[in-house]
Write a protein that holds these residues in place. Structure first.
Motif, PDB file in Angstrom:
ATOM      1  N   SER A  54       0.847  -1.184   0.000  1.00 28.71           N
ATOM      2  CA  SER A  54       0.000   0.000   0.000  1.00 28.71           C
ATOM      3  C   SER A  54       0.883   1.233   0.000  1.00 28.71           C
ATOM      4  N   PHE A  55       0.428   2.294  -0.636  1.00 27.46           N
ATOM      5  CA  PHE A  55       1.165   3.555  -0.620  1.00 27.46           C
ATOM      6  C   PHE A  55       1.309   4.045   0.819  1.00 27.46           C
ATOM      7  N   VAL A  56       0.205   4.123   1.534  1.00 26.30           N
ATOM      8  CA  VAL A  56       0.213   4.523   2.937  1.00 26.30           C
ATOM      9  C   VAL A  56      -0.633   3.547   3.743  1.00 26.30           C
ATOM     10  N   GLU A  86      12.879  11.427   3.863  1.00 31.99           N
ATOM     11  CA  GLU A  86      14.126  11.228   4.617  1.00 31.99           C
ATOM     12  C   GLU A  86      14.798   9.894   4.285  1.00 31.99           C
ATOM     13  N   HIS A  87      13.987   8.913   3.855  1.00 32.09           N
ATOM     14  CA  HIS A  87      14.512   7.578   3.560  1.00 32.09           C
ATOM     15  C   HIS A  87      14.384   7.202   2.083  1.00 32.09           C
ATOM     16  N   LEU A  91       6.965  10.480   0.954  1.00 26.20           N
ATOM     17  CA  LEU A  91       6.076  10.918   2.028  1.00 26.20           C
ATOM     18  C   LEU A  91       6.763  11.904   2.962  1.00 26.20           C
ATOM     19  N   ASP A  92       6.018  12.888   3.415  1.00 27.80           N
ATOM     20  CA  ASP A  92       6.550  13.844   4.388  1.00 27.80           C
ATOM     21  C   ASP A  92       6.753  13.190   5.752  1.00 27.80           C
ATOM     22  N   ARG A 112      13.592   2.178  -1.668  1.00 28.34           N
ATOM     23  CA  ARG A 112      14.453   3.342  -1.462  1.00 28.34           C
ATOM     24  C   ARG A 112      15.323   3.670  -2.658  1.00 28.34           C
ATOM     25  N   LYS A 113      15.903   2.653  -3.256  1.00 28.26           N
ATOM     26  CA  LYS A 113      16.836   2.877  -4.367  1.00 28.26           C
ATOM     27  C   LYS A 113      16.077   2.833  -5.679  1.00 28.26           C
TER      28      LYS A 113
END
Length: 182
Positions: A54-56, A86-87, A91-92, A112-113
């Protein structure tokens, strides 16, 4: 030949079913099941493995409770969600710590990559795969609004090759380190 064709059709119907899932306004003309109900049924039926994407994910206490129950039965729980900026994500807010504390037995993954052509991509898929045998593909994120208020559509696939193929694909994304443990 007709008997053989009839038996083949009955066999396919026994081994494969596809069901419309709908959350939002309904009519009396088309029977559907709601997203939350299908997701809870899938989680309850899991015996060995459950992979959610899921996205969120937030504000879904019924799903969290069901996932923790599945984890206590020994079901391997894996969840892929969008990472925070940050990662390496978009997403904020970082949802990973909340996911870990809400469902301690779940393995949490993020993407992440992101290499070309996916540099600006997002984890936008919304799927659940259970035991490589059942798959739920939906427009709904794992949020209270998506499960209760939004107009969301999906399909539940029982049997056939799609659930296993989707399960294999998600595992391959882990194996080649496209997605990593958060």
């Amino acid at each position: 030949m007709l008997l053989g064709a009839s038996e083949a059709r009955l066999r396919v119907e026994r081994e494969l079913s596809v069901e419309l899932v709908w959350t939002g306004p309904t009519t009396r003309f088309v029977p559907t099941r709601r997203t939350e109900q299908v997701l809870l049924d899938l989680i309850a039926s899991a015996t060995t493995d459950l992979f959610l994407v899921s996205f969120v994910a937030y504000d879904v206490q019924s799903v969290v409770a069901a996932l923790n129950e599945a984890g206590s039965r020994g079901v391997r729980l894996r969840v892929l969600i969008e990472a925070s900026k940050e990662h390496g994500g978009t997403l904020d807010k970082d949802l990973v710590p909340k996911m870990r504390s809400s469902i301690p037995s779940a393995e949490v993954f993020t993407w992440r990559k992101r290499v070309e052509p996916f540099v600006d991509g997002k984890v936008h898929a919304k799927v659940a795969v259970v035991d490589g045998a059942r798959a739920f593909i939906t427009s709904a994120n794992l949020t209270g609004h998506a499960l209760e208020k939004n107009m969301e559509a999906g399909v539940l696939i029982n049997g056939g090759p799609v659930p296993k193929t989707l399960s294999d694909h998600l595992q391959a994304l882990i194996d080649v380190r496209i997605i990593d443990r958060a």
